[in-house]
Design a protein around this motif. Structure first.
Motif: not given
Ligand code: ADP
Ligand code: ASP
Ligand code: MG
Length: 485
Positions: A339, A390-391, A393-395, A398, A401, A408-410
């Motif tokens: 992250v 990943l999902a 972390l994206e949530a 949010e 981001r 970036r989260i990868w």
């Protein structure tokens, strides 16, 4: 009394099971001389064994894949598996049991168990759904079959022996697939069932790997969990030592399949053994150490096929060796998740939210590393959990981001952790330099290093394709094949 566990290869066929029966018989007669060099066995005052067994090698894999395919509406694979199970177990009975009458009754028992397995898979097939609870029920059959074979092999040699289902001994929570024992209830049941058997001179042969909830539903302790079963029973019975019989001479400086010149360690500490097993040394299930530490019971890892070899003792005391490193392990099949973002600098609570999001998905993190500028946080997880992490972390990020505080989260897949383990690692200067030197001179790229890892462990991340070379390189440059102690 001694609780001793025999692993999958040790009960892999008729010849191996005969060897197990030989070891147990010799032990009962006081004729097993493990440690001619040093009499560590002085704590053992009688020669009363409690046996714990794994499934025959490959059987648990077969059961699990049968259950999975039944859950995907495949009505064929589990029937083939049933055939294979009958063949393998029948062959042992036919070789090891002499009298026709005893053969017939054991074959009947095996057929009945395999029949139960088939019925269970048929039910899963009809439902078209495999639950964690159903999977544990199916996975338990391997040990239930092998325990009967080993008990029979002992009886053939004149040793009174009885197969015992651990579902009557080990009471667990309902965390199917990785259940934890409820020690008080387990201690009570174990003693109530096993002590009377021991008193009458019968050797119990207990199924490893499995337990049951308080309501009686079958659970498993996790793959490779028979070691853990032995430690749980050893603790409940106040065994002076717990012996793990396997297919290598003990705990080695590295996996001998990767490093052929790896050397057997005569003695290591609980902390070192825990770290080695946690980071991939399959020779010991990581949870095995726990019950032993709690009661200060030494473990011994021994080779079924070289029963007079003293093996490795796992004890409380730490004895750093001259180079501070005891062993090197690796775990493959991992992902490194990163992250990153300049907006993370100095913002309190980012790490807490990050790990809460991952933990909320039930994903365990094997290693963490954060750059000092706080521009990124990396952590390592099992590859199969990458998309889910990943999902999550994206949530969780949010807002950050959207505001570009997190850029970036990868994830980088196909990585491995290499762990260099030894008491005294932190106090000995230059170990890190030698480890990185070993990799650098061979052109192996280090992707990440663990920050503030445990005092026993220096861990680093490399590409999976470099993992075996990295282990060999460090093993060679740190002279682990040659250093004594
Ligand atoms: P069992 O069926 O007896 O439980 P396992 O296959 O689970 O045996 O564990 C023994 C295997 O662990 C060995 O054959 C060896 O390949 C592997 N192994 C990995 N790392 C180590 C190590 N550091 N020392 C000894 N064995 C290791
Ligand atoms: N039979 C189980 C497995 O293969 C447990 C064990 O062998 O320790 O995972
Ligand atoms: Mg094992």
């Amino acid at each position: 009394m001694i609780v001793m566990k025999f692993g999958g290869t040790s009960v892999g066929g008729a010849e191996q099971i005969a060897q197990v029966a030989e070891i147990v018989t010799r032990f009962r007669q006081g004729n097993l001389r493990l440690s001619s060099a040093e009499d560590h066995t002085s704590r053992i005052t009688d020669h009363v064994p409690v046996i714990v067994v794994s499934a025959m090698s490959g059987v648990t894999d077969l059961l699990i894949s049968a259950a999975r395919s039944a859950g995907q509406r495949d009505g064929e694979t589990f029937r083939q598996a049933a055939g294979e199970l009958r063949r393998r177990h029948r062959a042992v009975v036919e070789t090891l049991v002499d009298s026709a009458g005893r053969q017939a009754s054991l074959l009947w028992e095996i057929d009945a168990l395999v029949g139960d397995f088939e019925n269970l898979c048929q039910a899963i097939f009809v439902l078209g759904e495999l639950t964690a609870r159903g999977l544990d029920a199916v996975a338990s059959f391997g040990e239930r079959l092998s325990a009967r074979l080993v008990a029979a092999a002992l009886r053939e040699r004149g040793v009174p022996a009885q197969a015992v289902e651990a579902t009557n001994l080990i009471v667990t929570d309902d965390n199917y697939g990785a259940a934890s024992p409820l020690m008080e209830a387990t201690r009570e049941r174990t003693r109530a069932v096993l002590l009377p058997l021991l008193d009458e001179g019968t050797t119990p042969v207990v199924t490893g790997y499995i337990g049951a909830t308080a309501e009686g539903t079958t659970t498993t302790l996790g793959r490779g969990g028979s070691d853990y079963s032995a430690a749980i029973l050893g603790s409940c019975l106040d065994s002076p030592e717990i012996w793990i019989w396997t297919d290598v001479d003990g705990v080695l400086t590295a996996d001998p399949r990767v490093v052929p010149e790896a050397r057997t360690l005569p003695e290591i500490s609980y902390g070192e053994a825990a770290e080695l097993s946690y980071f991939g040394a399959r020779v010991l299930h990581p949870k095995t150490i726990l019950p032993a530490v709690e009661r200060g019971i030494p473990l011994r890892i021994l080779n079924t096929f070289k029963p007079d070899h003293p093996g490795t003792r796992v004890v409380a005391e730490e004895q750093p060796n001259t180079c501070a490193v005891k062993g090197i392990t690796s775990i493959k099949g991992l992902s490194l998740v990163t992250v990153e973002g300049r907006g993370m600098i100095g913002v309190p609570g980012i790490a807490a939210r990050l790990f809460a999001a991952v933990a909320g998905e039930g994903i365990s993190v094997l290693m963490i590393s954060q750059s000092s500028s706080e521009q990124n946080i990396c952590f390592v997880i099992r590859q199969e959990t990458t998309a889910q992490a990943l999902a999550a972390l994206e949530a969780a990020f949010e807002l950050e981001r959207a505001r570009r505080n997190v850029d970036r989260i990868w994830a980088q897949e196909d990585v491995a952790i290499i762990a260099v383990v030894g008491a005294g690692l932190k106090e000995t200067p230059g170990v890190g330099a030698r480890v990185f030197g070993a990799l650098g001179t061979r052109g192996i790229n280090v992707i990440s290093i663990a920050q503030g890892s445990s005092k026993y462990n220096l861990s680093l991340v490399v590409g999976e394709e470099d993992a075996d070379d990295a282990v060999r390189a460090i093993h060679q440059d740190l002279w682990l094949g040659e250093i004594q102690g």
